[in-house]
Design a protein around this motif. Structure first.
Motif, PDB file in Angstrom:
ATOM      1  N   VAL A  12       0.858  -1.183   0.000  1.00 13.57           N
ATOM      2  CA  VAL A  12       0.000   0.000   0.000  1.00 13.57           C
ATOM      3  C   VAL A  12       0.899   1.240   0.000  1.00 13.57           C
ATOM      4  CG1 VAL A  12      -1.772   1.266   1.273  1.00 13.57           C
ATOM      5  CG2 VAL A  12      -1.815  -1.243   1.220  1.00 13.57           C
ATOM      6  N   VAL A  62      -7.387   2.401  -2.046  1.00 17.33           N
ATOM      7  CA  VAL A  62      -8.022   1.979  -0.797  1.00 17.33           C
ATOM      8  C   VAL A  62      -8.575   3.207  -0.070  1.00 17.33           C
ATOM      9  CG1 VAL A  62      -6.753  -0.163  -0.525  1.00 17.33           C
ATOM     10  CG2 VAL A  62      -5.800   1.945   0.414  1.00 17.33           C
ATOM     11  N   LYS A  74      -3.294   0.176  -3.360  1.00 23.18           N
ATOM     12  CA  LYS A  74      -2.907  -1.183  -2.989  1.00 23.18           C
ATOM     13  C   LYS A  74      -2.582  -1.929  -4.278  1.00 23.18           C
ATOM     14  CE  LYS A  74      -4.378  -5.278  -0.472  1.00 23.18           C
ATOM     15  NZ  LYS A  74      -5.451  -5.873   0.341  1.00 23.18           N
TER      16      LYS A  74
END
Length: 122
Positions: A12, A62, A74
């Motif tokens: 991420v 995200v 992500k």
């Protein structure tokens, strides 16, 4: 062809950092995005007529918005695809990829993965 377990999937990263990092490794996002998704391509030429290979890394937001540039992305599992002009890119397991191309792809993705490690959630 998927390249799993290299440490790229599930990373991420802030979009701005990701764009810079991917660009440092010759992956281009260009116009391949929408408000929630991004695609980074690494183009590999071929001696085969009308064939180009791409290492592709997909990601989805995200949080935030890709268009506004404030997204947190992500990353998904990288894939190797074969582009057939004018039909598009095929990723299927039925595709045959030269062994040297698979090895080159692995090395490129391993280098990228090393830099992405600092962003990987514990």
């Amino acid at each position: 062809m998927k390249f799993e377990n290299l440490g790229i999937e599930d990373t991420v990263v802030d979009l701005k950092i990701l764009d810079r990092l991917m660009g440092n490794h010759a992956f281009i996002r260009a116009g391949q995005w929408d408000y929630e998704r991004v695609t980074y391509d690494y183009k590999i030429g071929s001696n085969e007529e009308n064939v180009t290979y791409y290492i592709r890394i997909f990601g989805h937001a995200v949080e935030g918005d890709v268009d506004r540039g404030d997204a947190i992305i992500k990353l998904l599992t990288p894939v190797l695809g074969k582009h057939y002009y004018p039909h598009g890119v095929e990723y299927g397991e039925q595709e045959n990829f030269p062994e040297n191309l698979v090895e080159r792809t692995s090395k490129i993705l391993e280098k990228l993965s090393e830099e992405l490690k600092q962003y990987k959630a514990e």
